[in-house]
Design a protein around this motif. Structure first.
Motif, mmCIF file in Angstrom:
data_model
loop_
_atom_site.group_PDB
_atom_site.id
_atom_site.type_symbol
_atom_site.label_atom_id
_atom_site.label_comp_id
_atom_site.label_asym_id
_atom_site.label_seq_id
_atom_site.Cartn_x
_atom_site.Cartn_y
_atom_site.Cartn_z
ATOM 1 N N SER A 6 -17.631 10.758 -21.166
ATOM 2 C CA SER A 6 -16.650 11.669 -21.766
ATOM 3 C C SER A 6 -17.056 11.954 -23.206
ATOM 4 O O SER A 6 -18.068 11.473 -23.694
ATOM 5 N N ASN A 7 -16.247 12.725 -23.865
ATOM 6 C CA ASN A 7 -16.450 13.055 -25.276
ATOM 7 C C ASN A 7 -17.746 13.824 -25.525
ATOM 8 O O ASN A 7 -18.449 13.584 -26.494
ATOM 9 N N HIS A 8 -18.044 14.768 -24.621
ATOM 10 C CA HIS A 8 -19.183 15.661 -24.776
ATOM 11 C C HIS A 8 -18.671 17.099 -24.796
ATOM 12 O O HIS A 8 -17.724 17.431 -24.095
ATOM 13 N N SER A 16 -22.617 18.530 -28.366
ATOM 14 C CA SER A 16 -21.913 17.778 -29.412
ATOM 15 C C SER A 16 -21.329 16.517 -28.800
ATOM 16 O O SER A 16 -20.705 16.556 -27.743
ATOM 17 N N LEU A 17 -21.569 15.401 -29.460
ATOM 18 C CA LEU A 17 -20.974 14.130 -29.061
ATOM 19 C C LEU A 17 -19.789 13.908 -29.983
ATOM 20 O O LEU A 17 -19.938 13.897 -31.208
ATOM 21 N N LEU A 18 -18.617 13.729 -29.410
ATOM 22 C CA LEU A 18 -17.378 13.695 -30.186
ATOM 23 C C LEU A 18 -16.817 12.285 -30.273
ATOM 24 O O LEU A 18 -16.957 11.496 -29.345
ATOM 25 N N ALA A 19 -16.165 11.997 -31.372
ATOM 26 C CA ALA A 19 -15.417 10.746 -31.538
ATOM 27 C C ALA A 19 -13.934 11.093 -31.535
ATOM 28 O O ALA A 19 -13.509 12.035 -32.199
ATOM 29 N N ARG A 20 -13.187 10.334 -30.759
ATOM 30 C CA ARG A 20 -11.741 10.568 -30.660
ATOM 31 C C ARG A 20 -11.010 9.244 -30.805
ATOM 32 O O ARG A 20 -11.500 8.203 -30.390
ATOM 33 N N ASP A 25 -6.678 0.678 -32.941
ATOM 34 C CA ASP A 25 -7.574 1.092 -34.021
ATOM 35 C C ASP A 25 -8.958 1.504 -33.529
ATOM 36 O O ASP A 25 -9.861 1.717 -34.329
ATOM 37 N N LEU A 26 -9.135 1.579 -32.210
ATOM 38 C CA LEU A 26 -10.452 1.890 -31.650
ATOM 39 C C LEU A 26 -10.684 3.397 -31.579
ATOM 40 O O LEU A 26 -9.753 4.184 -31.431
ATOM 41 N N PHE A 27 -11.956 3.770 -31.677
ATOM 42 C CA PHE A 27 -12.379 5.144 -31.478
ATOM 43 C C PHE A 27 -13.359 5.158 -30.322
ATOM 44 O O PHE A 27 -14.182 4.257 -30.169
ATOM 45 N N ASP A 28 -13.265 6.192 -29.484
ATOM 46 C CA ASP A 28 -14.211 6.406 -28.403
ATOM 47 C C ASP A 28 -15.163 7.494 -28.838
ATOM 48 O O ASP A 28 -14.733 8.553 -29.301
ATOM 49 N N SER A 29 -16.463 7.236 -28.698
ATOM 50 C CA SER A 29 -17.475 8.180 -29.129
ATOM 51 C C SER A 29 -18.337 8.590 -27.958
ATOM 52 O O SER A 29 -18.595 7.795 -27.059
ATOM 53 N N GLY A 30 -18.789 9.828 -27.980
ATOM 54 C CA GLY A 30 -19.676 10.327 -26.943
ATOM 55 C C GLY A 30 -21.035 9.660 -27.010
ATOM 56 O O GLY A 30 -21.508 9.270 -28.077
ATOM 57 N N MET A 31 -21.660 9.519 -25.853
ATOM 58 C CA MET A 31 -22.989 8.930 -25.757
ATOM 59 C C MET A 31 -23.669 9.542 -24.534
ATOM 60 O O MET A 31 -23.010 9.827 -23.540
#
Length: 172
Positions: A6-8, A16-20, A25-31
């Motif tokens: 996810s987060n693409h 674009s790889l997105l951080a959400r 307090d965690l962030f999920d980032s695209g990879m």
């Protein structure tokens, strides 16, 4: 947390790889991770680095599963990591390092912009102002890092596990 599912966002040929914001307090980032694994080669990415405190875009070679069914760390090669913490790490700095069973780093070439002690490239201007090309040569006995076509370093390196055996193939 890195997520490769996810987060693409793909728009006009640009991924674009997105951080959400995730839970708490965690962030999920695209990879993204290559399906194919490799031993050695030339790897290149054209990147536009983001601005902002707390970012950590990176371009890695990471060990995949070995014949024993396990993943191993090391080995790993950080082709680059662009960490902006606002304190020690600034927008003109880029980390590049290979992890493995090494007794010492033997550099055959070092550009004046690269500090071997911290394994950091220091640019004259912020690196998040435009597009850049990161290139990397991985050979059985050495690695070389390039930024915008300029060689930054070449050093001895072997893709070895902690026990000294050849590590599993890498995914990008």
């Amino acid at each position: 947390r890195y997520r490769d599912h996810s987060n693409h966002l793909l728009n006009n040929g640009i991924l674009s790889l997105l951080a959400r914001k995730g839970e708490g307090d965690l962030f999920d980032s695209g990879m993204i991770r290559s399906h194919q694994t490799f031993y050695y080669g030339y790897f290149e990415a054209r990147v536009f680095l983001p601005a902002g405190k707390g970012i950590w875009p990176a371009f890695w070679l990471e060990a995949d599963y070995d014949l024993d069914g396990r993943t191993w760390h090391p080995p790993e090669i950080d082709i680059f990591e662009y960490v902006i913490n606002g304190d020690e790490d600034k927008a003109n700095m880029l980390h590049s390092k290979g992890f493995g069973k090494q007794s010492r780093d033997l550099y055959q070439f070092i550009d004046e912009s690269y500090a071997t002690k911290t394994q950091t490239m220091f640019a004259h201007e912020d690196l998040n102002k435009g597009w850049h090309v990161a290139g990397f040569v991985w050979a059985p006995d050495r690695i070389s890092f390039f930024w915008d076509g300029r060689r930054i370093y070449t050093r001895s390196y072997e893709w070895l596990r902690k026990d000294g055996r050849l590590g599993p193939p890498a995914h990008v």
